[in-house]
Design a protein around this motif. Structure first.
Motif, PDB file in Angstrom:
ATOM      1  N   SER A  18       0.824  -1.211   0.000  1.00 34.09           N
ATOM      2  CA  SER A  18       0.000   0.000   0.000  1.00 34.09           C
ATOM      3  C   SER A  18       0.853   1.254   0.000  1.00 34.09           C
ATOM      4  O   SER A  18       1.850   1.348   0.725  1.00 34.09           O
ATOM      5  CB  SER A  18      -0.923   0.014   1.228  1.00 34.09           C
ATOM      6  OG  SER A  18      -1.831  -1.067   1.189  1.00 34.09           O
TER       7      SER A  18
ATOM      8  N   THR B 161       0.244   5.071   0.810  1.00 32.83           N
ATOM      9  CA  THR B 161      -0.628   6.114   1.344  1.00 32.83           C
ATOM     10  C   THR B 161       0.254   7.250   1.865  1.00 32.83           C
ATOM     11  O   THR B 161       1.328   7.004   2.408  1.00 32.83           O
ATOM     12  CB  THR B 161      -1.504   5.589   2.502  1.00 32.83           C
ATOM     13  OG1 THR B 161      -0.676   5.021   3.515  1.00 32.83           O
ATOM     14  CG2 THR B 161      -2.478   4.530   1.999  1.00 32.83           C
TER      15      THR B 161
ATOM     16  N   ASP C 145      -2.808   5.508  -3.151  1.00 32.18           N
ATOM     17  CA  ASP C 145      -3.576   6.703  -2.799  1.00 32.18           C
ATOM     18  C   ASP C 145      -2.586   7.708  -2.233  1.00 32.18           C
ATOM     19  O   ASP C 145      -2.283   7.716  -1.045  1.00 32.18           O
ATOM     20  CB  ASP C 145      -4.668   6.383  -1.777  1.00 32.18           C
ATOM     21  CG  ASP C 145      -5.498   7.618  -1.414  1.00 32.18           C
ATOM     22  OD1 ASP C 145      -5.377   8.629  -2.132  1.00 32.18           O
ATOM     23  OD2 ASP C 145      -6.245   7.557  -0.424  1.00 32.18           O
ATOM     24  N   THR C 146      -2.034   8.540  -3.093  1.00 27.17           N
ATOM     25  CA  THR C 146      -0.978   9.459  -2.675  1.00 27.17           C
ATOM     26  C   THR C 146      -1.054  10.771  -3.442  1.00 27.17           C
ATOM     27  O   THR C 146      -1.399  10.780  -4.636  1.00 27.17           O
ATOM     28  CB  THR C 146       0.416   8.836  -2.889  1.00 27.17           C
ATOM     29  OG1 THR C 146       1.432   9.789  -2.546  1.00 27.17           O
ATOM     30  CG2 THR C 146       0.627   8.406  -4.332  1.00 27.17           C
TER      31      THR C 146
ATOM     32  N   ALA D  86      -9.679   7.978  -4.028  1.00 32.40           N
ATOM     33  CA  ALA D  86      -8.221   8.009  -3.956  1.00 32.40           C
ATOM     34  C   ALA D  86      -7.656   8.675  -5.209  1.00 32.40           C
ATOM     35  O   ALA D  86      -8.372   8.919  -6.185  1.00 32.40           O
ATOM     36  CB  ALA D  86      -7.668   6.595  -3.802  1.00 32.40           C
TER      37      ALA D  86
END
Length: 322
Positions: free
Chosen positions: A43, A45, A76-77, A108
């Motif tokens: 992930s 983030t 999701d950044t 996101a």
């Protein structure tokens, strides 16, 4: 009394620095690699920083060592350091396990550096209500390097052109290797182009829309991807997903590496030490100040000198972010 207070603060400084070094040297995964047909999920983030990159690279290596079927990078950044992005992209392009970059959940985004990482995947999927793009680099360090004379307007323009050209060529080379539109890749850098999931599908950047893991695995099944070793056909229907999360140490350092948090810690540290020196007799303020300064300096050492950001996104090149 003053000497004993100085000695105590120095001891706290040494102990705190030792603890930070120990945390930074902790391996990402201490368990032995698992085996079998699984999908490894990593992930992304928050901002892209060295601590997050180390976790992701370690996850890719573990997936290869255990013979995973695929690696899913859920993204999701808003962006982050370009140097960290470059390190991660190099590992992704050399990975012998198919990588699926999935921008999810709904709401996101893969902004700036996140967009660059996304198009480095073998397959790109996005959930409905997500977006991708806007990777124009903008330095947030005004006037040039700290401690150096302010950059002349003409020199600043030349430097900006160099940074933009470098970033554009870097992103185009990724698009070329992954078989995606080089024109689109150049536009997200030079024109800050950003697209919704459906627009990205139309542009050929996103392969398909997937709103959950079941839909993702179903649509991946039977697809053929090209790795450095040759073509591979995916068999993902019903594939179990194994999540690999950051360790507590990595989570802590990743949170501190946020530039806003870093500067806040530095401010708190300086003010606490000034208070301690102005009001002798207490130790708490000095200890808090030293610890805050240590954490702030540790974060800044990872963030380098300059950063860039596009709106709320960030990304860094040797001395910039995108």
């Amino acid at each position: 009394m003053r000497q004993s207070r100085v000695v105590l603060i120095c001891l706290v400084l040494i102990i705190g620095l030792s603890c930070l070094l120990a945390l930074a040297q902790q391996p990402t995964y201490q368990d032995m690699p698992s085996s079998g047909r699984v999908a490894y999920r990593l992930s992304i983030t928050g901002g892209i920083d060295p601590f997050l990159t180390d976790y992701l690279i370690a996850g890719l290596k573990k997936a290869q060592a255990s013979g995973a079927e695929i690696v899913i990078i859920q993204i999701d950044t808003p962006g982050g350091l370009l140097t960290s992005t470059q390190s991660l992209v190099q590992e992704m392009l050399a990975c012998q396990v198919p990588i699926v970059c999935w921008v999810a959940p709904s709401g996101a985004g893969a902004g700036s550096a996140g967009a660059i990482i996304t198009i480095a995947g073998n397959i790109v999927a996005m959930a409905e209500g997500t977006n991708i793009g806007a990777a124009h680099p903008v330095s947030i360090a005004p006037g040039g390097m700290p401690g150096q004379p302010e950059t002349a307007p003409g020199d600043a323009a030349v430097m900006e052109d160099k940074i933009v050209n470098f970033t554009a060529s870097f992103v185009k080379s990724i698009a070329e290797q992954s078989g995606r539109s080089q024109e689109w890749a150049e536009k997200i850098v030079r024109e800050s182009l950003a697209e919704t999931a459906s627009e990205a599908v139309t542009s050929g950047i996103c392969d398909f829309i997937a709103n959950d893991t079941n839909e993702l695995l179903m649509k991946l099944d039977g697809r053929q991807v090209k790795l450095a070793s040759g073509y591979v056909t995916l068999a993902t229907r019903g594939l179990p997903i194994e999540d690999h999360v950051m360790t507590p140490q990595e989570n802590f350092l990743h949170a501190v590496a946020d530039p806003n948090v870093a500067y806040l810690l530095l401010t708190i540290g300086i003010m606490a030490i000034i208070y301690e020196l102005a009001s002798p007799g207490g130790v708490v303020a000095g200890v808090v100040g030293v610890i805050s300064l240590l954490l702030g300096l540790t974060a800044l050492s990872a963030l380098e000198v300059n950063r860039s950001e596009e709106h709320t996104s960030e990304l860094q090149s040797p001395n910039t972010n995108s």
